[in-house]
Each structure stands twice: as C-alpha cells, then as structure tokens.
Design a protein around this motif. Sequence first.
Motif, short mmCIF file in Angstrom:
data_model
loop_
_atom_site.label_atom_id
_atom_site.label_comp_id
_atom_site.label_asym_id
_atom_site.label_seq_id
_atom_site.Cartn_x
_atom_site.Cartn_y
_atom_site.Cartn_z
N ILE A 121 -5.16 36.72 13.74
CA ILE A 121 -5.55 37.28 15.04
C ILE A 121 -4.87 36.52 16.17
O ILE A 121 -4.39 37.13 17.14
CB ILE A 121 -7.09 37.25 15.19
CG1 ILE A 121 -7.73 38.23 14.22
CG2 ILE A 121 -7.52 37.57 16.62
CD1 ILE A 121 -9.23 38.11 14.12
N LEU A 122 -4.79 35.20 16.05
CA LEU A 122 -4.12 34.40 17.08
C LEU A 122 -2.64 34.75 17.18
O LEU A 122 -2.12 34.93 18.28
CB LEU A 122 -4.30 32.91 16.77
CG LEU A 122 -3.63 31.94 17.74
CD1 LEU A 122 -4.20 32.11 19.14
CD2 LEU A 122 -3.79 30.51 17.26
N GLU A 123 -1.97 34.88 16.04
CA GLU A 123 -0.55 35.25 16.05
C GLU A 123 -0.34 36.62 16.67
O GLU A 123 0.59 36.83 17.45
CB GLU A 123 0.02 35.22 14.63
CG GLU A 123 0.33 33.83 14.15
CD GLU A 123 1.31 33.11 15.06
OE1 GLU A 123 2.31 33.72 15.51
OE2 GLU A 123 1.07 31.93 15.34
N GLU A 124 -1.22 37.56 16.37
CA GLU A 124 -1.12 38.91 16.94
C GLU A 124 -1.29 38.87 18.45
O GLU A 124 -0.54 39.51 19.20
CB GLU A 124 -2.20 39.80 16.30
CG GLU A 124 -2.16 41.24 16.74
CD GLU A 124 -3.27 42.05 16.07
OE1 GLU A 124 -3.80 42.94 16.76
OE2 GLU A 124 -3.59 41.78 14.91
N ALA A 125 -2.27 38.08 18.93
CA ALA A 125 -2.51 38.00 20.37
C ALA A 125 -1.35 37.30 21.07
O ALA A 125 -0.92 37.73 22.17
CB ALA A 125 -3.82 37.25 20.64
N LEU A 126 -0.80 36.25 20.46
CA LEU A 126 0.34 35.56 21.07
C LEU A 126 1.58 36.45 21.11
O LEU A 126 2.32 36.45 22.10
CB LEU A 126 0.64 34.26 20.30
CG LEU A 126 -0.39 33.15 20.49
CD1 LEU A 126 -0.07 31.98 19.55
CD2 LEU A 126 -0.45 32.69 21.92
N ALA A 127 1.80 37.22 20.06
CA ALA A 127 2.94 38.14 20.04
C ALA A 127 2.80 39.18 21.14
O ALA A 127 3.78 39.52 21.82
CB ALA A 127 3.06 38.80 18.67
#
Length: 114
Positions: free
Chosen positions: A99-105
């Motif tokens: 979820i963090l990677e998706e939000a950062l992307a």
Amino acid sequence: MAGGNAIRGTRVGAGPMGESERGESAPRRRVSYWCANGHESRPSFAVDADVPENWDCPRCGLPAGRDEQTPPAPPRNEPYKTHLAYVKERRSDADGEAILEEALAKLRRQREEP
C-alpha cells in the motif's frame, strides 16, 4: 410587603400529595446485591416484578450479584488502541509495504505531471 403575593412559591394544584390522590403504591420487596469490593446495595422491586441477576453497584460501579460469597468478577479493562494498532490487526507487514509503494508511486506521478 414586597409584591403583595400571599401564596408565593405555589402553583395551581399544589398541595399535599397523599395515597388518596396518587393511589396505593405497589407492594415492594428489597433484594440484596454484593459487588467484588464487598459493597451491599438493596434496591426495591415490586413483588410481582422480575428481579435481575446482576445490578450495578452504586458506590463503585462494579457489577453486583445476589450471592454474597461469590460476587461477579470485575469486567476486564481493554487498553485504549490507536488507529495504527487497529490497522496492524487487519493488515500484514507485506500488505502495508504494498500500500505504501502504491501511494508513493501515485504521488510521484502527480509531481511529474505539469
């Protein structure tokens, strides 16, 4: 004489209220309840009313039962949980990373767009 009101502090219909005006009260019985701290409370109930097994102690707030030797145990206090604690219960660390990677992307894409 201030105001000249002879029946000061009364209202229409006020007067002694007795059994004759209210009707007879229902026959009552007192029931003893004991909490874990040893407090006894004795609320009264109508003779034909159902008497509850447990009653909240008016002195300490713990549940009280009708058996003096074995009163109900105090309720277990759950500690306050933060929002993060609830999230961690629902999600694994791998889910959190995804979820963090998706939000950062998504944020990076928004910054790149003019």
